[in-house]
Design a protein around this motif. Structure first.
Motif, PDB file in Angstrom:
ATOM      1  N   ASP A   1      -6.862   5.515   2.872  1.00 22.20           N
ATOM      2  CA  ASP A   1      -6.436   4.200   3.086  1.00 22.20           C
ATOM      3  C   ASP A   1      -7.376   3.304   3.130  1.00 22.20           C
ATOM      4  OD1 ASP A   1      -4.527   2.374   4.243  1.00 22.20           O
ATOM      5  OD2 ASP A   1      -3.305   3.756   4.103  1.00 22.20           O
TER       6      ASP A   1
ATOM      7  N   LYS B   1      -1.843  -6.403   6.168  1.00 21.75           N
ATOM      8  CA  LYS B   1      -2.905  -6.413   7.437  1.00 21.75           C
ATOM      9  C   LYS B   1      -3.760  -7.675   7.017  1.00 21.75           C
ATOM     10  CE  LYS B   1      -0.077  -2.291   8.204  1.00 21.75           C
ATOM     11  NZ  LYS B   1       1.238  -2.397   9.108  1.00 21.75           N
TER      12      LYS B   1
ATOM     13  N   GLY C   1       0.198  -1.250   0.040  1.00 18.49           N
ATOM     14  CA  GLY C   1       0.212   0.046   0.299  1.00 18.49           C
ATOM     15  C   GLY C   1       0.654   1.511   0.126  1.00 18.49           C
TER      16      GLY C   1
END
Ligand SMILES: Cc1ncc(COP(=O)(O)O)c(C=O)c1O
Length: 401
Positions: free
Chosen positions: A205, A240, A101
């Protein structure tokens, strides 16, 4: 020698979270009994189905260059994910795949910022946002939130931060470092402000989307306000969600011309992210999703444990966050006190340094995230370690005079 290095370096600082984790590792290697609550990664292993997909990709020879911004199979999997989880319609040519990311966000800023362009960043923020904006030649405009609003930006604060030069709002929910998650109602208040300022885009995000607890329901700007679809870059990744931090795959979807500009930056810098990791990410997004469901309650229990124990530490106030795997307690009531060694706690940085020194617990001080006096605890570690670490924090605080 300093003449040799680029002046760009003067604009940025190294990541404090990486520095603190390195310091904790160094102390550990030197034999100290250290518990690091500083790393931002799940302590679980990557699920077996994902590892198997990567091994199969290697055996099938999928080890060559790919298209610079990702294989079509992964772009299709990303489109399905956005439809399934967020009700968003994207086509593969609206998708960009990068090495994490982090690279997605960096590419987007590099592809859009000109000198003088402003980017609104609510604080506390993920440490890299302001530095990435600076690297890309823009100007970060930090909008402070407060513990009273659960570290969430209000519509008035957003309105006040916007100027004619604003290009982006960087939005992050659930948040690193506070764990704060915006409900659909709270998010709609922000998107209403953005509707009044058509020159402002939103870079969302959504990295911690799946780490959402209790009644909190994750939502994302383009879903809450479809009128923002044409000026939203929705960023997400597998790090994550599927315990895949080392695989380095992140993705984003947005307007084609922006995705094309990001492709251009990536094609002349790193080119494609690892081919094997891309195939692993296809399986992560398309395959069984049970890892998400099995890890979530574990994280939630750890959150409850940490919040409970920290609130029992003298001088610490710890709100209960909605998501991610961080808490962001305030140490306002510790400021001005003195440690056993006679050091006055003048800031959260001193607090964190002395805590590491006296009790061997590594946390990241709030100033690194732009909002003090606080510190961040990452609870992506075992309950035993968390109990031990929080007991040490309680002991440290009890000794403050
Ligand atoms: C809020 C946030 N965004 C983005 C990232 C980057 O994730 P990655 O580059 O591993 O996909 C992180 C990682 O810590 C994060 O906390």
């Amino acid at each position: 020698m300093s003449d040799f290095l680029s002046r760009t370096l003067d604009r940025v600082k190294p990541s404090p979270t990486i520095m603190i984790s390195a310091k904790a590792a160094e102390l550990k290697a030197a034999g100290r009994d250290v518990i690091a609550l500083s790393a931002g990664e799940p302590d679980f292993d990557t699920p077996d189905n994902i590892k198997a997909a990567a091994k199969a990709a290697i055996d099938a020879g999928k080890t060559k260059y790919t298209a610079p911004d990702g294989i079509t199979e992964l772009k299709r999997a990303v489109c399905s994910k956005f439809k399934r989880d967020n009700g968003l319609d994207y086509t593969p040519d609206q998708v960009s795949i990068s090495s994490g990311g982090k690279q997605v966000l960096y590419n987007a800023l590099m592809a859009t910022l000109n000198p003088g362009d402003e980017v609104v960043i609510p604080a506390p923020y993920w440490v890299s946002y302001p530095d990435m904006v600076l690297l890309a030649g823009g100007t970060p405009v930090v909008a402070d939130t407060s513990i009273q609003t659960g570290f969430k930006l209000t519509a008035d604060q957003l309105e006040a931060a916007i100027t004619p030069k604003t290009k982006w709002l960087i939005f992050n929910s659930p948040s690193n470092p506070s764990g704060a998650g915006y409900s659909a109602v709270e998010l709609k208040e922000l998107t209403d402000v953005l509707l009044r300022h058509p020159h402002v885009w939103v870079m969302t995000d959504d990295m911690y989307e799946h780490l959402a607890y209790g009644d909190f329901k994750f939502c994302t700007p383009a879903e809450v306000e479809p009128k923002l679809y044409e000026r939203t870059l929705t960023v997400n990744g597998v790090s994550k969600a599927y315990a895949m931090t080392g695989w380095r795959i992140g993705y984003a979807a947005g307007p084609k011309h922006l995705i094309g500009a990001m492709r251009k930056i990536q094609s002349q810098s790193t080119s494609n992210p690892s081919s094997v990791s891309q195939w692993a990410a296809v399986e992560a997004l398309n395959g069984a999703q049970d890892y998400i469901e099995t890890s979530r309650p574990v994280f939630q229990d750890r959150r409850d444990l940490v919040v409970d124990m920290l609130n029992k530490a003298e001088g610490i106030t710890c709100p209960t966050p909605d998501g991610a795997f961080y808490v962001y307690p305030s140490i306002a009531d510790c400021i001005g006190k003195t440690t056993r060694k006679g050091v006055e706690i003048t800031s959260d940085e001193v607090f964190a340094t002395e805590l590491l020194e006296e009790e061997g617990v590594a946390v990241v001080f709030g100033a690194a995230f732009g909002l003090s006096p606080n510190f961040r605890v990452s609870y992506a570690t075992s309950s035993e370690e968390l109990t031990d670490a929080c007991t040490r924090i309680q002991n440290f605080c009890a000794r403050l005079k």
